[in-house]
Design a protein around this motif. Structure first.
Motif, PDB file in Angstrom:
ATOM      1  N   ALA A 146       0.860  -1.181   0.000  1.00 18.57           N
ATOM      2  CA  ALA A 146       0.000   0.000   0.000  1.00 18.57           C
ATOM      3  C   ALA A 146       0.901   1.237   0.000  1.00 18.57           C
ATOM      4  N   PRO A 147       0.583   2.254  -0.802  1.00 15.42           N
ATOM      5  CA  PRO A 147       1.415   3.458  -0.842  1.00 15.42           C
ATOM      6  C   PRO A 147       1.347   4.209   0.485  1.00 15.42           C
ATOM      7  N   TRP A 148       2.507   4.681   0.953  1.00 16.99           N
ATOM      8  CA  TRP A 148       2.550   5.340   2.257  1.00 16.99           C
ATOM      9  C   TRP A 148       2.932   6.810   2.145  1.00 16.99           C
ATOM     10  N   TYR A 149       4.174   7.110   1.756  1.00 16.24           N
ATOM     11  CA  TYR A 149       4.570   8.520   1.630  1.00 16.24           C
ATOM     12  C   TYR A 149       5.619   8.670   0.523  1.00 16.24           C
ATOM     13  N   PHE A 150       5.743   9.916   0.005  1.00 13.32           N
ATOM     14  CA  PHE A 150       6.587  10.131  -1.166  1.00 13.32           C
ATOM     15  C   PHE A 150       7.208  11.526  -1.148  1.00 13.32           C
ATOM     16  N   ALA A 151       8.222  11.692  -1.980  1.00 16.40           N
ATOM     17  CA  ALA A 151       8.872  12.988  -2.132  1.00 16.40           C
ATOM     18  C   ALA A 151       9.425  13.089  -3.546  1.00 16.40           C
ATOM     19  N   ASN A 152       9.593  14.288  -4.033  1.00 16.48           N
ATOM     20  CA  ASN A 152      10.160  14.481  -5.361  1.00 16.48           C
ATOM     21  C   ASN A 152      10.951  15.784  -5.410  1.00 16.48           C
ATOM     22  N   ARG A 153      11.635  15.981  -6.494  1.00 17.96           N
ATOM     23  CA  ARG A 153      12.503  17.142  -6.633  1.00 17.96           C
ATOM     24  C   ARG A 153      11.734  18.418  -6.965  1.00 17.96           C
ATOM     25  N   VAL A 154      12.310  19.518  -6.492  1.00 14.05           N
ATOM     26  CA  VAL A 154      11.775  20.849  -6.769  1.00 14.05           C
ATOM     27  C   VAL A 154      12.944  21.740  -7.192  1.00 14.05           C
ATOM     28  N   VAL A 155      12.634  22.957  -7.594  1.00 16.17           N
ATOM     29  CA  VAL A 155      13.684  23.939  -7.865  1.00 16.17           C
ATOM     30  C   VAL A 155      13.914  24.736  -6.585  1.00 16.17           C
ATOM     31  N   VAL A 156      15.133  24.695  -6.091  1.00 16.22           N
ATOM     32  CA  VAL A 156      15.540  25.503  -4.943  1.00 16.22           C
ATOM     33  C   VAL A 156      16.292  26.703  -5.520  1.00 16.22           C
ATOM     34  N   TYR A 157      15.839  27.916  -5.216  1.00 17.07           N
ATOM     35  CA  TYR A 157      16.481  29.071  -5.843  1.00 17.07           C
ATOM     36  C   TYR A 157      16.866  30.140  -4.822  1.00 17.07           C
ATOM     37  N   ASN A 158      17.790  30.985  -5.232  1.00 18.20           N
ATOM     38  CA  ASN A 158      18.291  32.066  -4.402  1.00 18.20           C
ATOM     39  C   ASN A 158      17.518  33.341  -4.749  1.00 18.20           C
ATOM     40  N   LYS A 159      16.599  33.744  -3.880  1.00 19.93           N
ATOM     41  CA  LYS A 159      15.746  34.900  -4.145  1.00 19.93           C
ATOM     42  C   LYS A 159      16.552  36.173  -4.388  1.00 19.93           C
ATOM     43  N   LYS A 160      17.644  36.310  -3.666  1.00 22.68           N
ATOM     44  CA  LYS A 160      18.478  37.508  -3.780  1.00 22.68           C
ATOM     45  C   LYS A 160      19.055  37.635  -5.190  1.00 22.68           C
ATOM     46  N   ILE A 161      19.544  36.532  -5.731  1.00 19.72           N
ATOM     47  CA  ILE A 161      20.115  36.558  -7.085  1.00 19.72           C
ATOM     48  C   ILE A 161      19.035  36.797  -8.124  1.00 19.72           C
ATOM     49  N   TRP A 162      17.881  36.168  -7.954  1.00 23.51           N
ATOM     50  CA  TRP A 162      16.798  36.358  -8.916  1.00 23.51           C
ATOM     51  C   TRP A 162      16.308  37.809  -8.895  1.00 23.51           C
ATOM     52  N   ALA A 163      16.241  38.405  -7.713  1.00 22.83           N
ATOM     53  CA  ALA A 163      15.826  39.809  -7.611  1.00 22.83           C
ATOM     54  C   ALA A 163      16.856  40.723  -8.274  1.00 22.83           C
ATOM     55  N   LYS A 164      18.126  40.410  -8.091  1.00 25.11           N
ATOM     56  CA  LYS A 164      19.193  41.201  -8.699  1.00 25.11           C
ATOM     57  C   LYS A 164      19.099  41.162 -10.222  1.00 25.11           C
ATOM     58  N   ALA A 165      18.608  40.030 -10.759  1.00 25.15           N
ATOM     59  CA  ALA A 165      18.432  39.885 -12.210  1.00 25.15           C
ATOM     60  C   ALA A 165      17.150  40.547 -12.695  1.00 25.15           C
ATOM     61  N   GLY A 166      16.344  41.070 -11.749  1.00 27.91           N
ATOM     62  CA  GLY A 166      15.099  41.739 -12.112  1.00 27.91           C
ATOM     63  C   GLY A 166      13.935  40.802 -12.349  1.00 27.91           C
ATOM     64  N   ILE A 167      14.057  39.556 -11.901  1.00 24.19           N
ATOM     65  CA  ILE A 167      12.985  38.575 -12.089  1.00 24.19           C
ATOM     66  C   ILE A 167      12.013  38.689 -10.920  1.00 24.19           C
ATOM     67  N   LYS A 168      10.756  38.953 -11.228  1.00 26.59           N
ATOM     68  CA  LYS A 168       9.774  39.233 -10.175  1.00 26.59           C
ATOM     69  C   LYS A 168       8.891  38.053  -9.814  1.00 26.59           C
ATOM     70  N   ASP A 169       8.851  37.022 -10.662  1.00 23.48           N
ATOM     71  CA  ASP A 169       7.971  35.884 -10.385  1.00 23.48           C
ATOM     72  C   ASP A 169       8.665  34.598 -10.793  1.00 23.48           C
ATOM     73  N   THR A 170       8.194  33.495 -10.260  1.00 23.32           N
ATOM     74  CA  THR A 170       8.771  32.200 -10.639  1.00 23.32           C
ATOM     75  C   THR A 170       8.140  31.720 -11.947  1.00 23.32           C
ATOM     76  N   PRO A 171       8.873  30.958 -12.741  1.00 16.58           N
ATOM     77  CA  PRO A 171       8.377  30.520 -14.057  1.00 16.58           C
ATOM     78  C   PRO A 171       7.266  29.475 -13.959  1.00 16.58           C
TER      79      PRO A 171
END
Length: 426
Positions: A146-171
């Protein structure tokens, strides 16, 4: 999510024949006659280190003992060497009654005859199990766990660097993600993405996203399907991602630990498990305030990228003489109340989409959850374990493509080895 879960999704190419013979704990009569025989019995459950938090085990134990009149004994196991330990236990006269097994390992255990069929349990409580997480508990069209619990990969990002690049939202789409990475490369001095050439499980997720299979049947046996155009397309997508990275083409995400590279604060993002963010914080506490997470975007905004789903199933030993009591435990442990509690306490993906509300407030889990419905695993066949043994030929294939070979030529280079491993007797 703890790093220990990563070990849970490593498949070992092993398994010996299991003879299913029963045993008892000296308190029962040697036969599970149902509720009338439960009182005074002790049910033994093996869970892995880090899987079941103390509050959860306490609550489930209380509910189980109140309802059944039986005792519940949890025994915590270490991941190191667990495959052989379970194999041995399943062959003995008194196996543990319920065992946590890695989801991708389940078919191998089922193939030995060591696991009890749970088709009746599926009918009773599993009608709304998420299909993508439930598939690993089925072998040859029969329910063995029986299925119990699971996990998968996500994008971990550096908000400071993305803000410096002028990116205001996640893709929200893959192309938007590529555009953001390109912007980071142009407008900052940061490495846009850290992606080593052999992040194999991310690649597997991309193949799942393309609807590809890594093996196929040929004359009654499994052989490599690495030359499939859909697999080639997945590898081309990986290559595009890798073009934004300076990471080694011949190393995986653990060599060096990508989270520790990210922790230096000079990388825009990496693709990994939630526990890796904790590793980054351990390496550099100052980076914690800059951490952000988002679902790996797919081709269209309405469908996330395919992901490899690692996790665990709960199985009943065929040799247990407490079959009905074991199933009663599963009904309680997997109920909405306690499955939801586990998701909330451990930040893991539950076996039902309706229970994902328990992840609210956990940023990593909220980012991971959307990918679960479109996720999958490595091939769910006992023969697959040998393929991933080091040196993994698929990792060699990936490096070859990143170094300039066409996916077709790189596949041809390793398919004989993959076929040889698939033909090994387990």
């Amino acid at each position: 999510m703890k790093r220990k879960l990563a070990a849970a999704i490593v498949i070992a190419g092993m398994m010996v024949s299991v003879s299913a013979c029963g045993g008892d704990d000296g308190k029962d009569s040697g036969k599970d006659a149902g509720p009338s025989s439960w009182k005074g019995q002790t049910l033994t459950v093996w869970t892995m280190d880090g899987s079941a938090p103390p509050q959860w085990t306490k609550d489930v134990q209380a509910a189980f003992e109140k309802k059944t009149g039986a005792k519940l004994k949890f025994e915590i196991q270490k991941w190191d060497g667990i495959q052989q330990k379970i194999t041995t236990a399943l062959s003995e006269s008194s196996p543990p009654d319920v065992i946590e097994v890695g989801n991708t390992q389940t078919p191998a255990y089922a193939a030995t005859g060591g696991l009890a069929e749970l088709g009746d349990l599926k009918q009773q409580i599993g009608a709304d199990w998420t299909p993508s997480v439930s598939q690993s508990s089925v072998y040859e069209d029969k329910q063995y766990a029986a299925p119990w619990y699971f996990a998968n990969r996500v994008v971990v990002y550096n908000k400071k660097i993305w803000a410096k690049a002028g990116i205001k939202d996640t893709p929200k789409t893959r192309d938007e993600f590529f555009k953001d990475l390109e912007t980071i490369g142009k407008k900052t001095d940061a490495e846009p993405l850290y992606l080593p050439g052999q992040n194999w499980y991310f690649f597997d997720g991309l193949t799942i996203g393309q609807g590809a299979d890594l093996v196929k049947k040929d004359g009654g046996k499994y052989v490599s399907n690495l030359a499939d155009p859909k697999v080639s397309k997945a590898m081309e997508i990986y290559k595009k991602y890798a073009s934004y990275s300076k990471a080694p083409k011949d190393k995986d995400e653990a060599t060096p630990q990508q989270a520790q590279v990210f922790a230096k604060g000079r990388t825009g993002a990496f693709i990994g498990m939630g526990w890796e963010a904790g590793t980054a914080v351990q390496a550099n506490k100052a980076i914690e305030k800059d951490l952000g997470y988002f679902t790996i975007p797919g081709e269209t905004a309405g469908k996330p990228e395919g992901v490899f789903l690692g996790g665990s199933n709960l199985a009943v030993a065929q040799g247990s003489k407490k079959q009905s009591l074991a199933k009663e435990f599963l009904k309680i442990a997997l109920s909405d109340q306690y499955e939801g509690e586990l998701a909330k306490l451990n930040g893991v993906i539950p076996n039902k989409k309706s229970l994902e509300t328990n992840l609210k407030g956990n940023a990593v889990a909220e980012a991971a959850a959307p990918g679960a419905a479109v996720g999958g695993t490595t091939p769910l066949i006992p023969e697959w374990g040998a393929v991933e043994n080091a040196p993994n030929p698929i990792k060699s294939y990936m490096t070859a493509v990143l170094n300039g070979k066409s996916p077709a030529a790189a596949a041809q280079q390793v398919e004989d080895e993959i076929d040889k491993r698939l033909a090994q007797q387990n």
